[in-house]
Design a protein around this motif. Sequence first.
Motif, PDB file in Angstrom:
ATOM      1  N   HIS A  76       0.848  -1.200   0.000  1.00  0.00           N
ATOM      2  CA  HIS A  76       0.000   0.000   0.000  1.00  0.00           C
ATOM      3  C   HIS A  76       0.878   1.242   0.000  1.00  0.00           C
ATOM      4  O   HIS A  76       1.858   1.318   0.747  1.00  0.00           O
ATOM      5  CB  HIS A  76      -0.985   0.002   1.163  1.00  0.00           C
ATOM      6  CG  HIS A  76      -0.379   0.062   2.532  1.00  0.00           C
ATOM      7  ND1 HIS A  76      -0.134   1.248   3.184  1.00  0.00           N
ATOM      8  CD2 HIS A  76       0.032  -0.917   3.376  1.00  0.00           C
ATOM      9  CE1 HIS A  76       0.381   0.999   4.372  1.00  0.00           C
ATOM     10  NE2 HIS A  76       0.505  -0.310   4.514  1.00  0.00           N
ATOM     11  N   ASP A 109       6.397   1.691   6.729  1.00  0.00           N
ATOM     12  CA  ASP A 109       5.016   1.226   6.465  1.00  0.00           C
ATOM     13  C   ASP A 109       4.321   2.120   5.459  1.00  0.00           C
ATOM     14  O   ASP A 109       3.752   3.121   5.827  1.00  0.00           O
ATOM     15  CB  ASP A 109       4.270   1.193   7.798  1.00  0.00           C
ATOM     16  CG  ASP A 109       2.823   0.758   7.666  1.00  0.00           C
ATOM     17  OD1 ASP A 109       2.479   0.153   6.640  1.00  0.00           O
ATOM     18  OD2 ASP A 109       2.040   1.035   8.583  1.00  0.00           O
ATOM     19  N   ASP A 110       4.244   1.849   4.208  1.00  0.00           N
ATOM     20  CA  ASP A 110       4.737   0.616   3.594  1.00  0.00           C
ATOM     21  C   ASP A 110       5.593   1.011   2.394  1.00  0.00           C
ATOM     22  O   ASP A 110       5.982   0.187   1.592  1.00  0.00           O
ATOM     23  CB  ASP A 110       3.511  -0.222   3.186  1.00  0.00           C
ATOM     24  CG  ASP A 110       3.832  -1.594   2.618  1.00  0.00           C
ATOM     25  OD1 ASP A 110       4.833  -2.186   3.025  1.00  0.00           O
ATOM     26  OD2 ASP A 110       3.095  -2.045   1.735  1.00  0.00           O
ATOM     27  N   GLU A 143      -5.093   1.235   2.370  1.00  0.00           N
ATOM     28  CA  GLU A 143      -4.918   0.202   3.406  1.00  0.00           C
ATOM     29  C   GLU A 143      -5.102   0.797   4.803  1.00  0.00           C
ATOM     30  O   GLU A 143      -5.710   0.184   5.667  1.00  0.00           O
ATOM     31  CB  GLU A 143      -3.539  -0.452   3.291  1.00  0.00           C
ATOM     32  CG  GLU A 143      -3.420  -1.775   4.050  1.00  0.00           C
ATOM     33  CD  GLU A 143      -3.072  -1.621   5.524  1.00  0.00           C
ATOM     34  OE1 GLU A 143      -3.332  -2.556   6.304  1.00  0.00           O
ATOM     35  OE2 GLU A 143      -2.548  -0.566   5.922  1.00  0.00           O
ATOM     36  N   GLU A 144      -4.596   2.002   4.998  1.00  0.00           N
ATOM     37  CA  GLU A 144      -4.653   2.604   6.334  1.00  0.00           C
ATOM     38  C   GLU A 144      -6.050   3.105   6.689  1.00  0.00           C
ATOM     39  O   GLU A 144      -6.280   3.608   7.777  1.00  0.00           O
ATOM     40  CB  GLU A 144      -3.632   3.755   6.451  1.00  0.00           C
ATOM     41  CG  GLU A 144      -2.187   3.357   6.166  1.00  0.00           C
ATOM     42  CD  GLU A 144      -1.557   2.433   7.219  1.00  0.00           C
ATOM     43  OE1 GLU A 144      -2.302   1.829   8.026  1.00  0.00           O
ATOM     44  OE2 GLU A 144      -0.324   2.299   7.210  1.00  0.00           O
ATOM     45  N   ASP A 172       4.608  -6.012   4.528  1.00  0.00           N
ATOM     46  CA  ASP A 172       3.885  -4.980   5.275  1.00  0.00           C
ATOM     47  C   ASP A 172       3.764  -5.441   6.724  1.00  0.00           C
ATOM     48  O   ASP A 172       2.778  -5.173   7.385  1.00  0.00           O
ATOM     49  CB  ASP A 172       2.496  -4.769   4.643  1.00  0.00           C
ATOM     50  CG  ASP A 172       1.784  -3.545   5.203  1.00  0.00           C
ATOM     51  OD1 ASP A 172       2.456  -2.656   5.752  1.00  0.00           O
ATOM     52  OD2 ASP A 172       0.542  -3.481   5.088  1.00  0.00           O
TER      53      ASP A 172
HETATM   54 ZN   LIG Z   1       1.113  -1.072   6.363  1.00  0.00          ZN
END
Ligand SMILES: [Zn+2]
Length: 450
Positions: A76, A109-110, A143-144, A172
């Motif tokens: 991501h 991340d990431d 993703e977050e 990840d």
């Molecule tokens: Zn992540």
Amino acid sequence: MGGMNHLDALKEFLSIPSVSAQPEHAADVSRCADYLVQKLREMKFDAQKINTEIHPVVVAKSPTVAGKPTVLIYGHYDVMPIDPIEEWESAPFEPSVRNGRIYARGASDDKGEIMAHLLGVRELLAEDGELPLNVIFLLEGEEERGSTSLHNLLQQPEMVKQLGCDIIVVSDTGMAAPDVPSFSYGLKGLCCFELEVRGPAMDLHSGIFGGAVANPITTLCEMLATTHDENGRITVEGFYDGVSEIADWEKESWKRVPGMSDAELADLTGVPALRTEEGYTGAECVYARPTFEPNGIVGGYMGEGSKTVIPTHAIAKISCRLVPGQDPVDIMRKVEAHFRKVCPPSVRMKFTMQHAGDAYMSDPHSPFGKAAQQALEETFGNPPVLVREGGSIPIVAELSGKLGKDALFLGLDLPDARIHSPNENMRLEIFEKGISMVKNLLRLMSRVPV
Ligand SMILES: [Zn+2]
């Protein structure tokens, strides 16, 4: 990225403030997707930016190499918000190199992990002229914030067909220590819900009515206290149905994970002693036992001084981390039934389901799993520890289910990488090793018969 060195490429990527949760960064997130598409096209990938209702998804395919496996690399490119900004020692989107680390939001991340994969692929191309196998990059921008758009895309059979592969690789997740690579083959599931206990119609004078009316705070606490027995086991009926015992090889492997002994866990978390489910170590509980955790509780008066009332209500926010064999919605129903059973007639309760995601487990000893273990050992000089994640990446569980292929987690986030926190960073040495690891991984995976 043409003639750029590794660090410059990473800096360029990290300077785009692709914060997915904040609408004011929507254009930056989109620009970050464009950046990836451009870099992938420079590497002769057939790359497209798929616009969605929220943020774009990038899908890119390498030129076809017939008869060779296809590896799907998921990552991501969105990042967490930066607050509290005053705690950053350098600006979160002006990558800064100090003490052998690069500091920026997304350094680990990431984005750092994605860039290691991109550069690994680029170097293989430069060295051999072509890739030894087929690679698909699937890079999402949500993703977050819950992967909504990728989830929606995965409902389209055409998209699932496009992503057809033999194995899914995800970077990840965490890494135990700089010289101890980590290979995860499991993720926990998750369900979140709220329990509200309602008593009197208005806050009551605790003298005029005290003793005659149930206090919702006390009742809520009593109800929560019924969820575990004295051995730390969850008492919700049927909670452990379908949960398998931890394999012996897992127990053995987890004993040698740095930082995960009971003493180290107590030290790391600042508690005077661990309190695990009886019969299990702290590591076993984190990796492979389901949990039930109230995450917050509110009710009554919390202002200055005192106010002698019986409050109208009290609420707890609760989440359960789940393991393979447990269905998150089924678990929420069982938890609700438990609370209905223990709720006294003196109050009313309301149970609200929130979100849920499945647990996931793949086989670390499959041919691809063995290739991954070997790539980690060749790169870091030590065999990887095989672990499961205590955390959840529900979209990967879904992706793996839809594609019918295993997902392997080769994480590069060190415990001190401060992901989601101020001063997020990545050690440059780990970033470079990550690039070598990807090269080793793809070469080794290209030999797996398909
Ligand atoms: Zn992540």
